[in-house]
Design an enzyme around this catalytic site. Structure first.
Site, short mmCIF file in Angstrom:
data_model
loop_
_atom_site.label_atom_id
_atom_site.label_comp_id
_atom_site.label_asym_id
_atom_site.label_seq_id
_atom_site.Cartn_x
_atom_site.Cartn_y
_atom_site.Cartn_z
N HIS A 294 0.82 -1.34 0.03
CA HIS A 294 0.12 -0.12 0.08
C HIS A 294 0.98 1.18 0.11
O HIS A 294 0.67 2.12 -0.88
CB HIS A 294 -0.82 0.19 1.14
CG HIS A 294 -2.13 -0.94 1.29
ND1 HIS A 294 -2.37 -1.66 2.40
CD2 HIS A 294 -2.76 -1.35 0.44
CE1 HIS A 294 -3.43 -2.45 2.19
NE2 HIS A 294 -3.61 -2.49 0.69
N LYS B 167 -16.18 -7.85 3.37
CA LYS B 167 -14.91 -8.25 4.45
C LYS B 167 -15.17 -8.12 5.96
O LYS B 167 -15.76 -6.94 6.41
CB LYS B 167 -13.57 -7.51 4.04
CG LYS B 167 -13.01 -7.75 2.84
CD LYS B 167 -11.76 -7.02 2.64
CE LYS B 167 -11.17 -7.48 1.01
NZ LYS B 167 -10.06 -6.53 0.92
N ARG C 52 -1.66 -6.45 -8.25
CA ARG C 52 -0.28 -7.17 -7.96
C ARG C 52 -0.26 -8.56 -8.97
O ARG C 52 0.74 -9.15 -9.27
CB ARG C 52 -0.15 -7.72 -6.42
CG ARG C 52 0.11 -6.79 -5.55
CD ARG C 52 -0.58 -7.19 -4.30
NE ARG C 52 -2.15 -7.56 -4.34
CZ ARG C 52 -2.68 -7.83 -3.03
NH1 ARG C 52 -2.34 -8.14 -2.23
NH2 ARG C 52 -4.32 -8.05 -3.32
N SER D 21 -2.98 -7.61 2.75
CA SER D 21 -3.44 -7.67 4.22
C SER D 21 -4.14 -8.89 4.84
O SER D 21 -3.98 -8.82 6.07
CB SER D 21 -4.68 -6.38 4.33
OG SER D 21 -3.77 -5.08 4.00
#
Ligand code: PNS
Length: 165
Positions: free
Chosen positions: A19, A43, A96, A133
């Site tokens: 990040h 989430k 990514r 994360s």
């Protein structure tokens, strides 16, 4: 609407080195950058939004990120409403892998339809390409060392056991 103001949105639960890398790159590209902690209804969160905001502020300050960077939180509705409010025409996301492309593409299309806000994808440094994360949350919850994956401020916070809040 100016395209020189951009928003980097995310759950940031917790912020990672990936990040911070994207934030640093984006801050160099835009006149003003809003790093926005957003509630993701899909989430289950580890940290309260205010804590994530504090960790981002510390990480950005300690990381020597240059530029006009504002850290904020948003749980009042659509992400594009925040972007429109602050005059941002661009959302910046880190990509990514192809998995991220598949996850981000529908959101980018919806956000463009909703408010003509474009999404720009930045490629992170390959050193951070495998950091997420969710992995950090798992390692931290099992007592592992997350310091290779997160900014020092986040490592300190998780290390003190303050995550049990
Ligand atoms: O870091 P994340 O969890 O991948 O970030 C996803 C996030 C929070 C940016 C996304 O869920 C979001 O934009 N939520 C706000 C609600 C919204 O605007 N939804 C419609 C467009 S997808």
């Amino acid at each position: 609407m100016s395209s020189r103001i951009a928003v980097v949105p995310g759950s940031f639960d917790p912020p990672t080195l990936g990040h911070l890398d994207v934030i640093r790159r984006a801050a160099a590209l835009y006149d003003q950058l809003h790093v926005l902690v957003v509630h993701n209804p899909g989430k289950e969160a580890m940290l309260p939004i205010a804590q994530r905001q504090t960790l981002l502020e510390q990480s950005i300050a300690e990381g020597g990120v240059e530029g006009d960077v504002i850290v904020a939180a948003w749980s009042m509705g659509l992400l594009v409403d925040y972007a429109t409010d602050v005059g941002a025409g661009v959302l910046v996301k880190g990509i990514r892998s192809q998995v991220d492309v598949a996850y981000e593409t529908p959101m980018a299309i919806v956000n463009r339809h909703l408010a003509h806000v474009e999404t720009v994808f930045l490629l992170p440094d390959p050193a951070h390409a495998l950091v997420s994360s969710s992995l950090v949350r798992q390692v931290a919850s099992l007592g592992g060392d997350v310091s290779p994956f997160v900014p020092p401020a986040v490592a300190r916070f998780l290390d003190t056991g303050a995550r049990d809040i």
